[in-house]
Design an enzyme around this catalytic site. Structure first.
Site, PDB file in Angstrom:
ATOM      1  N   SER A  66      62.430 113.064  14.255  1.00  0.00           N
ATOM      2  CA  SER A  66      61.468 112.185  14.924  1.00  0.00           C
ATOM      3  C   SER A  66      61.506 110.860  14.184  1.00  0.00           C
ATOM      4  O   SER A  66      61.980 110.794  13.035  1.00  0.00           O
ATOM      5  CB  SER A  66      60.057 112.794  14.806  1.00  0.00           C
ATOM      6  OG  SER A  66      59.060 111.842  15.145  1.00  0.00           O
ATOM      7  N   TYR A  98      53.251 117.030  10.115  1.00  0.00           N
ATOM      8  CA  TYR A  98      54.398 116.692  10.980  1.00  0.00           C
ATOM      9  C   TYR A  98      55.340 115.727  10.260  1.00  0.00           C
ATOM     10  O   TYR A  98      56.560 115.918  10.254  1.00  0.00           O
ATOM     11  CB  TYR A  98      53.843 116.073  12.268  1.00  0.00           C
ATOM     12  CG  TYR A  98      54.839 115.852  13.378  1.00  0.00           C
ATOM     13  CD1 TYR A  98      55.148 116.863  14.280  1.00  0.00           C
ATOM     14  CD2 TYR A  98      55.442 114.609  13.554  1.00  0.00           C
ATOM     15  CE1 TYR A  98      56.048 116.647  15.323  1.00  0.00           C
ATOM     16  CE2 TYR A  98      56.337 114.389  14.591  1.00  0.00           C
ATOM     17  CZ  TYR A  98      56.633 115.407  15.478  1.00  0.00           C
ATOM     18  OH  TYR A  98      57.515 115.184  16.511  1.00  0.00           O
TER      19      TYR A  98
HETATM   20  P1  NAD Z   1      57.247 120.662  23.901  1.00  0.00           P
HETATM   21  O1  NAD Z   1      55.883 121.091  23.505  1.00  0.00           O
HETATM   22  O2  NAD Z   1      57.514 120.234  25.305  1.00  0.00           O
HETATM   23  O3  NAD Z   1      58.311 121.794  23.566  1.00  0.00           O
HETATM   24  C1  NAD Z   1      58.242 122.527  22.386  1.00  0.00           C
HETATM   25  C2  NAD Z   1      59.098 123.764  22.554  1.00  0.00           C
HETATM   26  O4  NAD Z   1      58.985 124.540  21.342  1.00  0.00           O
HETATM   27  C3  NAD Z   1      58.656 124.685  23.693  1.00  0.00           C
HETATM   28  O5  NAD Z   1      59.789 125.283  24.282  1.00  0.00           O
HETATM   29  C4  NAD Z   1      57.800 125.726  22.974  1.00  0.00           C
HETATM   30  O6  NAD Z   1      57.724 126.956  23.674  1.00  0.00           O
HETATM   31  C5  NAD Z   1      58.596 125.861  21.695  1.00  0.00           C
HETATM   32  N1  NAD Z   1      57.840 126.452  20.600  1.00  0.00           N
HETATM   33  C6  NAD Z   1      56.626 126.110  20.116  1.00  0.00           C
HETATM   34  N2  NAD Z   1      56.270 126.928  19.114  1.00  0.00           N
HETATM   35  C7  NAD Z   1      57.300 127.796  18.951  1.00  0.00           C
HETATM   36  C8  NAD Z   1      57.548 128.889  18.074  1.00  0.00           C
HETATM   37  N3  NAD Z   1      56.651 129.279  17.151  1.00  0.00           N
HETATM   38  N4  NAD Z   1      58.702 129.563  18.189  1.00  0.00           N
HETATM   39  C9  NAD Z   1      59.618 129.205  19.128  1.00  0.00           C
HETATM   40  N5  NAD Z   1      59.447 128.190  19.986  1.00  0.00           N
HETATM   41  C10 NAD Z   1      58.295 127.489  19.892  1.00  0.00           C
HETATM   42  O7  NAD Z   1      57.610 119.500  22.845  1.00  0.00           O
HETATM   43  P2  NAD Z   1      58.709 118.354  22.850  1.00  0.00           P
HETATM   44  O8  NAD Z   1      57.980 117.053  22.891  1.00  0.00           O
HETATM   45  O9  NAD Z   1      59.781 118.608  23.821  1.00  0.00           O
HETATM   46  O10 NAD Z   1      59.236 118.499  21.356  1.00  0.00           O
HETATM   47  C11 NAD Z   1      60.500 119.037  21.044  1.00  0.00           C
HETATM   48  C12 NAD Z   1      60.908 118.523  19.671  1.00  0.00           C
HETATM   49  O11 NAD Z   1      61.043 117.109  19.710  1.00  0.00           O
HETATM   50  C13 NAD Z   1      59.892 118.825  18.572  1.00  0.00           C
HETATM   51  O12 NAD Z   1      60.559 119.186  17.382  1.00  0.00           O
HETATM   52  C14 NAD Z   1      59.176 117.506  18.396  1.00  0.00           C
HETATM   53  O13 NAD Z   1      58.655 117.358  17.112  1.00  0.00           O
HETATM   54  C15 NAD Z   1      60.310 116.532  18.665  1.00  0.00           C
HETATM   55  N6  NAD Z   1      59.885 115.199  19.029  1.00  0.00           N
HETATM   56  C16 NAD Z   1      59.120 114.999  20.140  1.00  0.00           C
HETATM   57  C17 NAD Z   1      58.753 113.699  20.466  1.00  0.00           C
HETATM   58  C18 NAD Z   1      57.935 113.375  21.687  1.00  0.00           C
HETATM   59  O14 NAD Z   1      57.511 112.245  21.818  1.00  0.00           O
HETATM   60  N7  NAD Z   1      57.713 114.323  22.586  1.00  0.00           N
HETATM   61  C19 NAD Z   1      59.153 112.626  19.661  1.00  0.00           C
HETATM   62  C20 NAD Z   1      59.921 112.887  18.540  1.00  0.00           C
HETATM   63  C21 NAD Z   1      60.295 114.173  18.245  1.00  0.00           C
END
Ligand code: NAD
Length: 258
Positions: free
Chosen positions: A140, A153
């Protein structure tokens, strides 16, 4: 167009958001897909198989090393191993450090950081044996800079960038690469929860809260999309990515240029 026919990609946390978007990109390039995560598993599987790719889902809780090992055993049994590992599973919680719930801290460190250690140690022997592999850690902007309220985080994502660098050095003389991608805001369920919290706290509409979120941090004023992140993963999986090693590649609408 990159051809990943015959390769197998395991994407953690791929039932929604960024992980599902990346899995779809890899599937369209021909890779077999191991999905993981909770929620609407059937819809995620349908999205992948609609591309013509073979797919399987494992419900490993990324806090549990034994379940992560079982997921790798399934990948081995179904597809003969993992060639592309995308460490994407992640959760968020926002609170000041002195009020941060202890259990939430432990969960965020386990899912956003430690699970990447377990998947990496399980994937590397097969990648080394085949002298080809790609490990992509979805960090991130918070792997590069901080934001108030996000102590666990930010600590986990900085740790994931560190794990990326060490893995890249330990594989530098092989056909295995390891890199991190550092997205800015992407409109997924994880960010929708933060928009809802702003709207409620400041008694404003969801649209106004969304504009506020972007204006605070992301100069482009636009969300990054899962498709754009999927294309970056494809580049790292191609021959173009052979010498990209240990990078923390920002795709953040200018956030970390400030
Ligand atoms: P999201 O909530 O849409 O997806 C998260 C996924 O992780 C889902 O499939 C969920 O079921 C799974 N998950 C959660 N807890 C879990 C566990 N204990 N075991 C297995 N699976 C689990 O979130 P997202 O925004 O798509 O985030 C995905 C990644 O991208 C994360 O690592 C997040 O930190 C990173 N990220 C997101 C953003 C953003 O703006 N959305 C920005 C930077 C980084």
């Amino acid at each position: 167009m990159i051809d990943l026919q015959g390769k197998t990609a395991l994407v953690t946390g791929s039932t929604s958001g960024i992980g599902l978007g990346i899995a779809e990109s890899l599937a369209r390039a021909g890779a077999n897909i191991v999905l993981n995560g909770f929620g609407d598993v059937d819809a995620a599987l349908a999205a992948i198989t609609a591309t013509g790719a073979r797919a399987v889902h494992h419900s490993a809780d990324m806090r549990r090393p034994d379940e992560i090992e079982a997921m790798f055993a399934l990948a081995q049994e179904r597809f003969g191993g993992v060639d592309i590992l995308v460490n994407n599973a992640g959760i968020q919680h926002v609170a000041p450090v002195d009020e941060f719930p202890v259990g939430k801290w432990d969960d965020i460190l386990a899912i956003n950081l430690t699970s990447g250690f377990h998947t990496t140690r399980l994937a590397l022997p097969g990648m080394r044996a085949r002298n080809w592999g790609r490990i992509v850690n979805i960090a991130s902007v918070h792997g590069l800079v901080g934001s108030a309220g996000k102590s666990a985080y930010v600590a986990a994502k900085h740790g994931l960038v560190g794990l990326t660098k060490v893995t890249a050095l330990e594989t530098a003389a092989t056909g295995v690469t390891c890199n991190a991608i550092c997205p800015g805001f992407v409109l997924t369920p994880l960010v929708a929860a933060q928009i809802d919290a702003i709207a409620q706290r400041e008694s404003i509409t969801a649209d106004a809260a969304q504009a506020r979120l972007l204006a605070d941090k992301q100069p482009s004023g636009q969300f990054v999309t899962p498709e754009q992140l999927g294309n970056l993963v494809l580049m790292l999986c191609s021959a173009m990515g052979d010498q990209v090693r240990g990078a923390a590649w920002a795709m953040d609408g200018g956030w970390t240029a400030q």
